[in-house]
Design a protein around this motif. Structure first.
Motif, PDB file in Angstrom:
ATOM      1  N   GLN A  65       0.167 -13.029  -1.815  1.00 55.59           N
ATOM      2  CA  GLN A  65      -0.326 -13.680  -0.602  1.00 55.59           C
ATOM      3  C   GLN A  65      -0.339 -15.204  -0.733  1.00 55.59           C
ATOM      4  O   GLN A  65      -0.249 -15.762  -1.824  1.00 55.59           O
ATOM      5  N   HIS A  66      -0.437 -15.860   0.430  1.00 56.48           N
ATOM      6  CA  HIS A  66      -0.522 -17.317   0.498  1.00 56.48           C
ATOM      7  C   HIS A  66      -1.957 -17.706   0.854  1.00 56.48           C
ATOM      8  O   HIS A  66      -2.508 -17.229   1.846  1.00 56.48           O
ATOM      9  N   SER A  82      -5.229 -18.424  -7.844  1.00 56.40           N
ATOM     10  CA  SER A  82      -3.918 -18.483  -8.496  1.00 56.40           C
ATOM     11  C   SER A  82      -3.675 -17.264  -9.372  1.00 56.40           C
ATOM     12  O   SER A  82      -2.583 -16.678  -9.365  1.00 56.40           O
ATOM     13  N   GLY A  89       2.953 -15.141  -5.273  1.00 57.73           N
ATOM     14  CA  GLY A  89       2.067 -15.727  -4.279  1.00 57.73           C
ATOM     15  C   GLY A  89       2.051 -17.245  -4.386  1.00 57.73           C
ATOM     16  O   GLY A  89       2.724 -17.842  -5.227  1.00 57.73           O
ATOM     17  N   LYS A  90       1.248 -17.861  -3.535  1.00 57.83           N
ATOM     18  CA  LYS A  90       1.138 -19.320  -3.554  1.00 57.83           C
ATOM     19  C   LYS A  90      -0.271 -19.725  -3.144  1.00 57.83           C
ATOM     20  O   LYS A  90      -0.854 -19.149  -2.237  1.00 57.83           O
ATOM     21  N   ASN A 116       2.200 -21.731  -9.468  1.00 56.35           N
ATOM     22  CA  ASN A 116       2.092 -21.174  -8.110  1.00 56.35           C
ATOM     23  C   ASN A 116       1.073 -21.941  -7.262  1.00 56.35           C
ATOM     24  O   ASN A 116       0.582 -21.416  -6.273  1.00 56.35           O
ATOM     25  N   SER A 133       0.251 -19.716   8.800  1.00 59.16           N
ATOM     26  CA  SER A 133       0.868 -19.942   7.485  1.00 59.16           C
ATOM     27  C   SER A 133       0.184 -19.224   6.325  1.00 59.16           C
ATOM     28  O   SER A 133       0.819 -18.959   5.306  1.00 59.16           O
ATOM     29  N   PHE A 134      -1.108 -18.923   6.464  1.00 56.00           N
ATOM     30  CA  PHE A 134      -1.881 -18.464   5.305  1.00 56.00           C
ATOM     31  C   PHE A 134      -2.578 -17.134   5.570  1.00 56.00           C
ATOM     32  O   PHE A 134      -3.100 -16.897   6.657  1.00 56.00           O
ATOM     33  N   ASP A 135      -2.604 -16.311   4.511  1.00 54.78           N
ATOM     34  CA  ASP A 135      -3.331 -15.041   4.586  1.00 54.78           C
ATOM     35  C   ASP A 135      -4.835 -15.259   4.456  1.00 54.78           C
ATOM     36  O   ASP A 135      -5.630 -14.514   5.043  1.00 54.78           O
TER      37      ASP A 135
END
Length: 251
Positions: A65-66, A82, A89-90, A116, A133-135
């Motif tokens: 996931q981001h 992280s 992921g990022k 990451n 953009s993000f989870d």
């Protein structure tokens, strides 16, 4: 204490022009950045690490996931995410303050967690990311320093993916009156002295104590998150309400 207007805002117990708060807060965190982690451990007796771990456990984060860690400072929460999102992921560690961001980058590099993680200097009120953009978005002990909190919450809602969740970890209002009295004594008598002894900066920690008292209480912040578009907003008090974790979803 003068009541803020639409052109002014609070800076601790002071009322200042809204346009000046960003630079005033920046000066505080430029000053404390180098000793920030040490002061966190001393001020909370290390309990801040448990608050941050609880935030991670409530995030539902999964590998790949981001995650946006907003006002991520020296990177404690980003480091936790992280390890969870893994190589696929990022984590974006974003902070408006360059000094805090530099300390975070150096610390996470030393921990071997740089692969990451992306570092971005950004204002929470106007996030430089695409819609959806993000989870997951987390903001730990940063929302109270934002000038326009409603604008920041709307900006977070915009960049969160449908189905994603926001976690706001912040100092809040103690549940019991006796705890409030003890906490006030600690915050206004001991905390500035500790700031002077450890970070050589009494004034910055005086501001930080005042900023906590000016931050919306649990129910007010819950309402603000709902007004920004978040659904199923809830909060969990930690350490008797000295800190609260708010959570909301984007559906």
């Amino acid at each position: 204490m003068t009541e803020p207007t639409h052109n002014t805002t609070d800076f601790g117990y002071k009322t200042v022009p809204a346009a000046e708060k960003v630079s005033l807060v920046a000066n505080v965190f430029h000053s404390v950045a180098a000793k920030y982690d040490m002061m966190n451990d001393v001020m909370s007796l290390g309990i801040h690490r448990l608050w941050k771990r609880f935030t991670l456990d409530c995030s539902g984060v999964r590998p790949g996931q981001h995650v946006l860690d907003l006002a991520g400072g020296t990177g404690d929460i980003a480091a936790l995410f992280s390890r969870r999102v893994g190589a696929n992921g990022k984590v974006v560690l974003a902070d408006i303050n360059e000094s805090m961001l530099n300390v975070g980058r150096d610390k996470l590099r030393d921990l071997g967690l740089i692969n990451n993680i992306e570092f971005v200097q950004a204002n929470a009120e106007a996030l430089p990311f695409a819609d959806n953009s993000f989870d997951i978005i987390s903001i730990g002990f940063g929302l109270r320093n934002v000038t326009d909190k409603a604008a920041a919450l709307k900006s977070m809602f915009r960049v969160l993916k449908p189905g994603g969740r926001l976690l706001v970890l912040e100092f809040s209002k103690p549940e019991q009156q006796w705890l409030s009295k003890v906490y006030d004594m600690y915050s206004f008598k001991l905390l500035p002295v500790m700031g002077q002894l450890i970070a050589n900066d009494k004034e910055s920690y005086q501001y930080l104590a005042e900023s906590i008292r000016m931050h919306p209480d649990q129910e007010t912040l819950k309402t603000m998150m709902a007004e920004a578009g978040f659904s199923e907003v809830s909060y969990h008090n930690l350490t008797g309400g000295i800190v609260a974790l708010h959570r909301g979803f984007k559906f």
